[in-house]
Design an enzyme around this catalytic site. Structure first.
Site, short mmCIF file in Angstrom:
data_model
loop_
_atom_site.label_atom_id
_atom_site.label_comp_id
_atom_site.label_asym_id
_atom_site.label_seq_id
_atom_site.Cartn_x
_atom_site.Cartn_y
_atom_site.Cartn_z
N LEU A 1 75.54 7.02 -79.30
CA LEU A 1 74.54 6.75 -78.27
C LEU A 1 74.46 7.89 -77.26
O LEU A 1 75.47 8.25 -76.63
CB LEU A 1 74.87 5.44 -77.56
CG LEU A 1 73.87 4.97 -76.50
CD1 LEU A 1 72.51 4.69 -77.14
CD2 LEU A 1 74.40 3.74 -75.79
N ASP A 2 73.26 8.47 -77.11
CA ASP A 2 72.97 9.52 -76.12
C ASP A 2 73.84 10.75 -76.30
O ASP A 2 74.08 11.50 -75.34
CB ASP A 2 73.12 8.98 -74.69
CG ASP A 2 72.06 7.95 -74.35
OD1 ASP A 2 71.03 7.91 -75.03
OD2 ASP A 2 72.27 7.17 -73.39
N GLU A 3 74.32 11.00 -77.51
CA GLU A 3 75.17 12.17 -77.75
C GLU A 3 74.64 13.06 -78.86
O GLU A 3 75.35 13.90 -79.39
CB GLU A 3 76.60 11.72 -78.08
CG GLU A 3 77.30 11.01 -76.92
CD GLU A 3 78.75 10.67 -77.22
OE1 GLU A 3 79.30 11.25 -78.19
OE2 GLU A 3 79.34 9.86 -76.49
#
Length: 286
Positions: free
Chosen positions: A230-232
């Protein structure tokens, strides 16, 4: 030459002597004029990256399929991963939104003014709030409400829409649902997300209120490819703007909306213009 069709050759391969010469000779032998060329050798990964925009000076202009067939010999020689695109063809983009409208509104405006060479295939949302905006822009609006129980079914429906509309790129324009790991894998390299960037990182509800309470001095946004982490995912674009103690939560939110819209638009433009390469966990952006 101004009105002639333009093409974009996108190449990555192991770095070695003679790559640029081989590409240049291929284009020169076919009477091509190079309008723009970018290249980068990553000495750490040992890979070469390049995008070349070109036009044909002669009267006969081959099709993209003919160009691809002709370039195959050069590509095999250097073990290339490559694509050839018609530069005039708009990228087909499906936008996913929830209730926040600033990123969608900005993308629609930039498409209308010609800044973005994209065609919106659909706007998909888990809410009905932004239907009037989509209909005013003449874009199909698909309501796919998501619950824990129906999430697999709705994601399957989303994939059907992507395939049926021949969508090239999915853009999460403040879509407030987490995509499943399997969907992230299916959309790898063709799904872009936007989120705020703070130090320290504020997750959950009201991030700008949290930023205010901690006295943040920089407001930022990050656009990246979506992965199961997530969000990486690999970062395409980032922007920041300085703020101060005088900015209350409402003002911080206004600054954040503006930066989010600009950052996402830049990332979509780079991808749609075939200027982004994934390089491991990083990107090369021309």
């Amino acid at each position: 030459m101004k009105n002639k069709p333009a093409y974009i050759l996108k190449v990555t391969c192991p770095g070695r002597v003679g790559i640029v010469a081989a590409i240049g000779n291929f284009l020169a032998d076919r009477g091509c004029f190079i309008k723009e060329l970018h290249q980068y050798d990553d000495l750490n990964s040992g890979r070469f990256f390049s995008t070349i925009e070109f036009v044909f000076e002669g009267e006969h202009t081959p099709s993209v399929e003919q160009l691809k067939a002709a370039f195959e010999v050069t590509a095999l020689r250097f073990d290339m991963q490559w694509e050839i695109h018609d530069a005039s063809r708009p990228a087909r983009v499906l936008v996913m939104v929830s209730r926040y409208d600033h990123c969608l509104r900005d993308l629609l405006y930039r498409r209308a003014t010609g800044e973005l060479n994209v065609e919106f295939t659909a706007i998909v949302s888990n809410h009905e709030d932004l239907r009037p905006m989509a209909e005013h822009a003449g874009v199909e609006y698909v309501h796919l409400p998501v619950t824990p129980e129906n999430k697999p079914r709705q994601e399957a429906r989303l994939l059907e829409i992507i395939e049926a509309t021949d969508t090239d790129l999915v853009v999460l324009a403040r879509y407030m649902q987490v995509l499943s790991d399997s969907l992230c894998r299916r959309l790898a390299g063709r799904c872009i997300n936007i989120h705020h960037s703070f130090l320290p990182g504020f997750k959950g509800a009201k991030p700008y209120q949290q930023a205010y309470e901690r006295g943040v001095k920089l407001i930022g946004a990050t656009a990246h490819y979506v992965t199961a982490d997530l969000d990486e995912g690999p970062i395409i674009e980032q922007m920041v703007e300085r703020v101060s103690h005088a900015h209350d939560p409402e003002h911080l939110t206004q600054v954040g909306r503006d930066i989010e819209a600009q950052t996402l638009a830049r990332a979509v433009k780079y991808h749609a213009h075939h200027r982004v390469f994934q390089n491991g966990l990083r990107t090369v952006v021309f």
